[in-house]
Design an enzyme around this catalytic site. Structure first.
Site, PDB file in Angstrom:
ATOM      1  N   HIS A 258      24.799   0.235 -20.147  1.00  0.00           N
ATOM      2  CA  HIS A 258      25.953  -0.666 -20.138  1.00  0.00           C
ATOM      3  C   HIS A 258      25.576  -2.010 -19.540  1.00  0.00           C
ATOM      4  O   HIS A 258      26.436  -2.771 -19.111  1.00  0.00           O
ATOM      5  CB  HIS A 258      27.098  -0.030 -19.355  1.00  0.00           C
ATOM      6  CG  HIS A 258      27.611   1.206 -20.029  1.00  0.00           C
ATOM      7  ND1 HIS A 258      28.713   1.210 -20.835  1.00  0.00           N
ATOM      8  CD2 HIS A 258      27.109   2.469 -20.065  1.00  0.00           C
ATOM      9  CE1 HIS A 258      28.901   2.439 -21.324  1.00  0.00           C
ATOM     10  NE2 HIS A 258      27.939   3.223 -20.860  1.00  0.00           N
TER      11      HIS A 258
ATOM     12  N   LYS B  88       2.058   3.784   9.709  1.00  0.00           N
ATOM     13  CA  LYS B  88       0.655   4.203   9.764  1.00  0.00           C
ATOM     14  C   LYS B  88      -0.135   3.315  10.722  1.00  0.00           C
ATOM     15  O   LYS B  88      -0.882   3.798  11.565  1.00  0.00           O
ATOM     16  CB  LYS B  88       0.069   4.123   8.348  1.00  0.00           C
ATOM     17  CG  LYS B  88      -1.384   4.481   8.254  1.00  0.00           C
ATOM     18  CD  LYS B  88      -1.828   4.455   6.804  1.00  0.00           C
ATOM     19  CE  LYS B  88      -3.334   4.378   6.708  1.00  0.00           C
ATOM     20  NZ  LYS B  88      -3.790   4.285   5.327  1.00  0.00           N
TER      21      LYS B  88
ATOM     22  N   LYS C 256       2.659 -12.931   4.652  1.00  0.00           N
ATOM     23  CA  LYS C 256       2.862 -12.529   6.056  1.00  0.00           C
ATOM     24  C   LYS C 256       2.326 -13.612   6.989  1.00  0.00           C
ATOM     25  O   LYS C 256       2.948 -13.961   7.990  1.00  0.00           O
ATOM     26  CB  LYS C 256       2.102 -11.231   6.358  1.00  0.00           C
ATOM     27  CG  LYS C 256       2.735  -9.973   5.822  1.00  0.00           C
ATOM     28  CD  LYS C 256       2.025  -8.777   6.443  1.00  0.00           C
ATOM     29  CE  LYS C 256       2.138  -7.548   5.588  1.00  0.00           C
ATOM     30  NZ  LYS C 256       1.263  -6.462   5.995  1.00  0.00           N
TER      31      LYS C 256
ATOM     32  N   GLU D   4       1.623  -2.612  -6.611  1.00  0.00           N
ATOM     33  CA  GLU D   4       0.746  -2.896  -5.468  1.00  0.00           C
ATOM     34  C   GLU D   4      -0.649  -2.322  -5.742  1.00  0.00           C
ATOM     35  O   GLU D   4      -1.648  -2.860  -5.285  1.00  0.00           O
ATOM     36  CB  GLU D   4       1.332  -2.311  -4.174  1.00  0.00           C
ATOM     37  CG  GLU D   4       0.807  -3.016  -2.928  1.00  0.00           C
ATOM     38  CD  GLU D   4       1.514  -2.594  -1.649  1.00  0.00           C
ATOM     39  OE1 GLU D   4       1.717  -1.390  -1.443  1.00  0.00           O
ATOM     40  OE2 GLU D   4       1.841  -3.468  -0.832  1.00  0.00           O
TER      41      GLU D   4
ATOM     42  N   GLY E 224      -0.692   3.885   2.228  1.00  0.00           N
ATOM     43  CA  GLY E 224       0.746   3.839   2.475  1.00  0.00           C
ATOM     44  C   GLY E 224       1.578   4.289   1.278  1.00  0.00           C
ATOM     45  O   GLY E 224       2.423   5.174   1.385  1.00  0.00           O
ATOM     46  N   ARG E 225       1.336   3.692   0.112  1.00  0.00           N
ATOM     47  CA  ARG E 225       2.189   4.000  -1.053  1.00  0.00           C
ATOM     48  C   ARG E 225       1.872   5.360  -1.657  1.00  0.00           C
ATOM     49  O   ARG E 225       2.573   5.820  -2.557  1.00  0.00           O
ATOM     50  CB  ARG E 225       2.063   2.889  -2.092  1.00  0.00           C
ATOM     51  CG  ARG E 225       0.647   2.617  -2.561  1.00  0.00           C
ATOM     52  CD  ARG E 225       0.578   1.297  -3.298  1.00  0.00           C
ATOM     53  NE  ARG E 225      -0.780   0.888  -3.598  1.00  0.00           N
ATOM     54  CZ  ARG E 225      -1.578   0.199  -2.794  1.00  0.00           C
ATOM     55  NH1 ARG E 225      -1.168  -0.116  -1.577  1.00  0.00           N
ATOM     56  NH2 ARG E 225      -2.788  -0.165  -3.174  1.00  0.00           N
TER      57      ARG E 225
ATOM     58  N   GLU F 107       8.341  -5.489  10.884  1.00  0.00           N
ATOM     59  CA  GLU F 107       9.702  -5.035  10.576  1.00  0.00           C
ATOM     60  C   GLU F 107      10.018  -3.742  11.319  1.00  0.00           C
ATOM     61  O   GLU F 107      11.093  -3.579  11.909  1.00  0.00           O
ATOM     62  CB  GLU F 107       9.856  -4.770   9.069  1.00  0.00           C
ATOM     63  CG  GLU F 107       9.848  -6.014   8.198  1.00  0.00           C
ATOM     64  CD  GLU F 107       8.457  -6.390   7.726  1.00  0.00           C
ATOM     65  OE1 GLU F 107       7.463  -6.009   8.411  1.00  0.00           O
ATOM     66  OE2 GLU F 107       8.344  -7.069   6.702  1.00  0.00           O
TER      67      GLU F 107
HETATM   68  C1  G6Q Z   1       1.292   0.490   1.028  1.00  0.00           C
HETATM   69  C2  G6Q Z   1       1.193  -0.655   1.872  1.00  0.00           C
HETATM   70  C3  G6Q Z   1       2.440  -1.016   2.646  1.00  0.00           C
HETATM   71  C4  G6Q Z   1       2.658  -0.220   3.922  1.00  0.00           C
HETATM   72  C5  G6Q Z   1       3.714  -0.914   4.760  1.00  0.00           C
HETATM   73  C6  G6Q Z   1       4.029  -0.171   6.021  1.00  0.00           C
HETATM   74  O1  G6Q Z   1       0.376   0.985   0.427  1.00  0.00           O
HETATM   75  O2  G6Q Z   1       0.092  -0.538   2.685  1.00  0.00           O
HETATM   76  O3  G6Q Z   1       3.614  -0.948   1.874  1.00  0.00           O
HETATM   77  O4  G6Q Z   1       3.013   1.089   3.629  1.00  0.00           O
HETATM   78  O5  G6Q Z   1       3.291  -2.211   5.056  1.00  0.00           O
HETATM   79  O6  G6Q Z   1       2.884  -0.039   6.788  1.00  0.00           O
HETATM   80  P1  G6Q Z   1       2.869   0.852   8.077  1.00  0.00           P
HETATM   81  O7  G6Q Z   1       3.093   2.256   7.672  1.00  0.00           O
HETATM   82  O8  G6Q Z   1       1.516   0.635   8.686  1.00  0.00           O
HETATM   83  O9  G6Q Z   1       3.976   0.353   8.964  1.00  0.00           O
END
Ligand code: G6Q
Length: 539
Positions: free
Chosen positions: A389, A214, A504, A358, A271-272, A220
């Site tokens: 188990h 996003k 971070k 989160e 994001g989530r 990463e």
């Molecule tokens: C979720 C967070 C986080 C995010 C990641 C990836 O609510 O904001 O998990 O989705 O850090 O972010 P980008 O989509 O911006 O790479």
């Protein structure tokens, strides 16, 4: 627009909170003979959005249940949910710098109604869906193929956090419905070995890479995209013929020249909460086809509708949220085990960990004050019966208790099963699920202390007919709604994630040492980082 006509009230100021505290002094004991009886099992049940919620295994009676309904009403949880869908700016901390955004993930699926709740965002969702439909049609009819003329048969999704967990959980859940000629793999961790392994598993000449970020700026994902681009170049392939982007408009990744196609998501989808935006749908559409992707949206849309129901008996998401609050704030359980009896939900709990922890792992109110009450629990779990188990020993006889949410399906996904000792494997799976719930509630007395089960351990059961794209969409939306309902009742902001920033920042301080060494420059003056790297034998 803030949530119009909604008064944010602190959890400890809600009148029902005092009532519930009183009731919690003497909660129902499920292990008392006769408490869990056929009548209770039949009556403690709610339904909505295609799911049934059986909650006879919770430590509450009619009075506590009525008080939980009052708690929901007094906090205006459903009204806040409606305001969220209408575009209220709910992602904020009043009076402090914060994201200050609308929360419109439900608009991603509000594409079926003639009159969408928030027309502008629903229109944007429709535009992206139309782009996706074209893309998928071109892939299907051969207008879009790999440069060698072969159809694309693979996709690697590169993304992390919200751009990985929900989409990956959904793909694994729905693999049974995937086109037989297509396969999807994922790279998320910034672990070069993982990237190398995934890139080595597929025929790159017929594989798309779906880079999802996003912000377009996640360390990463940028590193993994570059690793993937290098692998393509090494194989003599031009990355721009294979790489697709899903990103925010105007982000550093919003550069269509670098990609075969670009899709967008918007800042009002967190994001989530983004699995039903293009973050999940490009990959899911590739795997399941457009209709399959649409079915996920339909299920989620249906559950979003059920979440507007003020009565807890008809709103499983709201009831699940309130049962969670009863366990967390009144009975003081610190964790929550989610145990799906379906191997296909193998990554769903990982998604829920992010969604719940989160969102609701917060210590301040929406007005920036320290919370005087507990917020979200620690969420964990594994599919049953594998878990049986393993850690169920602690669930039944350990000193630490964890309430459980079981998830089950009446039928299996594939039409393959066998009768062994007069029962099918699916029946064995379901019998185990139900038995665990009873065992946790009833316990067992025995002269041998080692064989004693205290019982009185709470659990609920979520059930639907089958794990399909539609029911998966509904389950996803059910948990999204559960989490935001809890946030509304606790008066916290369930939509930001400042808590992930500090780590971070510190990682970049440590990386500065590596970078300085590579550039043959003196190490930064940072004695703590230096000491830590030395102790870890990394310098
Ligand atoms: C979720 C967070 C986080 C995010 C990641 C990836 O609510 O904001 O998990 O989705 O850090 O972010 P980008 O989509 O911006 O790479």
């Amino acid at each position: 627009m803030a949530a119009e006509g909604v008064l944010y009230r602190n959890f400890n100021e809600l009148p029902a909170q005092a009532k519930l505290s009183q009731l919690a002094l003497n909660p129902l004991d499920l292990s008392r003979p006769g408490v869990v009886n056929p009548e209770r099992i039949a009556n403690y049940r709610a339904s909505g959005g295609g799911f049934d919620l059986l909650f006879f295994g919770q430590r509450l009676d009619e009075r506590a249940l009525a008080a939980l309904q009052e708690l929901a009403d007094e906090s205006q949880a459903v009204r806040q949910f409606a305001a969220m869908r209408q575009g209220a700016v709910l992602n904020l901390i009043e009076g402090f710098a914060s994201e200050n955004r609308q929360v419109l993930h439900c608009s991603c699926r509000d594409v079926f109604s003639k009159m969408p709740v928030e027309p502008k965002s629903a229109e944007q969702a429709k535009t992206e869906l139309a782009k996706l439909r074209c893309f998928l049609m071109e892939l299907a009819d051969g207008r879009l193929s790999a440069p060698n003329g072969e159809p694309f048969t693979g996709m690697i999704q590169v993304g992390i956090g919200g751009s990985d967990l929900g989409p990956r959980a959904l793909y694994l859940a729905l693999k049974a419905y995937a086109r037989p000629d297509r396969v999807v793999k994922f790279i998320s961790n910034v672990d070069p070995d993982d990237a190398a392994a995934v890139l080595g598993e597929l025929d790159l000449a017929r594989t798309l890479v779906n880079v999802v970020s996003k912000s377009g700026a996640t360390l990463e994902t940028l590193a993994n995209e570059e690793l993937a681009r290098q692998a393509y170049r090494r194989a003599g392939l031009k990355p721009e013929d294979y790489f697709v982007a899903v990103t925010g408009q105007g982000s550093p990744m919003d550069n269509p020249r670098n990609y075969l196609r670009s899709f967008y998501l918007f800042d009002y989808v967190g994001g989530r909460y983004s699995a039903t935006s293009m973050v999940g749908l490009v990959m899911l559409g590739f795997a399941l086809g457009y209709e399959g992707a649409l079915a996920i949206l339909r299920g989620a849309w249906r559950m979003d509708g059920a979440a507007l129901e003020p009565e807890i008996g008809k709103n499983p998401a709201l009831l699940l949220a309130l049962l969670g609050i009863w366990n967390r704030n009144f009975l003081n359980y610190e964790s929550l085990a989610v145990l799906p009896y379906s191997q296909a939900l193998t990554r769903f709990v990982a998604h829920l960990q992010q969604l719940d922890m989160e969102s609701n792992g917060k210590s301040i109110t929406r007005q920036g004050q320290e919370l005087a009450w507990q917020s979200g629990p620690i969420v964990w779990g594994e599919p049953g019966t594998n878990g049986q188990h393993s850690f169920y020993q602690l669930l039944h006889q350990g000193t630490g208790l964890a309430p459980v949410e079981f998830i089950g399906f009446r039928q299996n996904q594939y039409a393959q099963d066998l009768v062994l000792q007069d029962t099918t494997a699916q029946e064995k799976l379901l019998a185990n699920l139900l038995a665990q719930s009873l065992a946790l509630a009833l316990g067992q007395t025995d002269a041998n202390p080692n064989r004693r089960f205290p019982g009185n351990r709470p659990s609920s059961i979520l059930l639907t007919d089958r794990l399909t794209p539609e029911s998966m969409g509904a389950l996803l939306a059910l948990y999204e709604a559960k989490v935001v309902f809890q946030g509304f009742v606790w008066n916290i902001n369930s939509f930001d994630q400042e808590g992930v920033q500090l780590g971070k920042t510190l990682a970049s301080r440590l990386l500065a040492h590596y970078a300085a060494r590579r550039r043959k420059q003196p190490a930064p003056a940072d004695p703590l980082a230096q000491a830590l790297l030395a102790a870890a034998k990394l310098v």
